[in-house]
Design a protein around this motif. Sequence first.
Motif, PDB file in Angstrom:
ATOM      1  N   GLN A   9       0.830  -1.212   0.000  1.00 57.56           N
ATOM      2  CA  GLN A   9       0.000   0.000   0.000  1.00 57.56           C
ATOM      3  C   GLN A   9       0.863   1.260   0.000  1.00 57.56           C
ATOM      4  OE1 GLN A   9      -2.364  -0.858   3.488  1.00 57.56           O
ATOM      5  NE2 GLN A   9      -4.095  -1.570   2.240  1.00 57.56           N
ATOM      6  N   ILE A  10       1.912   1.248   0.767  1.00 61.70           N
ATOM      7  CA  ILE A  10       2.806   2.412   0.801  1.00 61.70           C
ATOM      8  C   ILE A  10       3.451   2.609  -0.566  1.00 61.70           C
ATOM      9  CG2 ILE A  10       4.921   3.381   1.791  1.00 61.70           C
ATOM     10  CD1 ILE A  10       4.211   1.826   4.400  1.00 61.70           C
ATOM     11  N   ARG A  15       4.115   5.568  -5.762  1.00 64.86           N
ATOM     12  CA  ARG A  15       4.046   5.645  -7.231  1.00 64.86           C
ATOM     13  C   ARG A  15       2.992   6.660  -7.674  1.00 64.86           C
ATOM     14  NH1 ARG A  15       4.591   0.102  -6.631  1.00 64.86           N
ATOM     15  NH2 ARG A  15       2.341  -0.206  -6.865  1.00 64.86           N
ATOM     16  N   ALA A  16       1.836   6.619  -7.065  1.00 64.69           N
ATOM     17  CA  ALA A  16       0.742   7.507  -7.468  1.00 64.69           C
ATOM     18  C   ALA A  16       1.070   8.972  -7.205  1.00 64.69           C
ATOM     19  CB  ALA A  16      -0.548   7.118  -6.739  1.00 64.69           C
ATOM     20  N   ASP A  20       8.532   9.904  -1.941  1.00 62.90           N
ATOM     21  CA  ASP A  20       9.339   8.918  -1.221  1.00 62.90           C
ATOM     22  C   ASP A  20       8.809   8.798   0.208  1.00 62.90           C
ATOM     23  OD1 ASP A  20      11.217   7.325   0.007  1.00 62.90           O
ATOM     24  OD2 ASP A  20      12.861   8.770  -0.192  1.00 62.90           O
ATOM     25  N   ALA A  21       8.187   7.669   0.508  1.00 64.22           N
ATOM     26  CA  ALA A  21       7.637   7.436   1.841  1.00 64.22           C
ATOM     27  C   ALA A  21       8.461   6.409   2.605  1.00 64.22           C
ATOM     28  CB  ALA A  21       6.179   7.004   1.731  1.00 64.22           C
ATOM     29  N   SER A  22       9.773   6.473   2.458  1.00 62.63           N
ATOM     30  CA  SER A  22      10.662   5.543   3.156  1.00 62.63           C
ATOM     31  C   SER A  22      10.423   5.539   4.656  1.00 62.63           C
ATOM     32  CB  SER A  22      12.126   5.895   2.894  1.00 62.63           C
ATOM     33  OG  SER A  22      12.423   5.776   1.535  1.00 62.63           O
TER      34      SER A  22
END
Length: 184
Positions: A9-10, A15-16, A20-22
């Motif tokens: 989900q992350i 991508r959407a 960057d949700a590291s």
Amino acid sequence: MITTLVHHQIRRFERAAGYDASYLHELADASLGAFRRFAGVRALSSFREDVPLDAWYAAKIAATLAQDCGPCLQLNVTLGARDGLPAAQLRAMLTGDLAAMGDDAALVWRYARAVCVRDFEADLLREQIVGRWGRRALASVALQIAVAGLYPTLKVAFGHGKACSRIRVGEEDIVPRLAAGSVA
């Protein structure tokens, strides 16, 4: 199994949104319980009732600018553009050009900035917001101001904070001009 789904989900969000949700991956790896509770912030950050879209984004952008002038700010600008806000209006929100924002957005932008620096002008601006759209609109704006600092703070806490950067609006790079301490 649940951790794999969370990371999926992350990645889909990354991508959407081109984001960057590291730090969210790291939070999920550290504690699924903490991640689940933090995931509720997403519902808060998408809440909008009775306030015009441009004014709502003005709250998000002004408050985020006070907290972070990097990827989180870029994310709000990207989402604003996807929701149909004109590039010129987004540029105005980034640079503090009140005249170019439009009256609704300028009122809420000034309010968000005043709240962020605890300026007494917030009281007068709050009254104007309630007079124009009502208390539900104020609640929507207040939530955006409050939520604006959560993501950047979590990122920094996990070591993913970034220095101020240029923000992309359409095909143009904008340097946000206002420091966190200035209201207008």
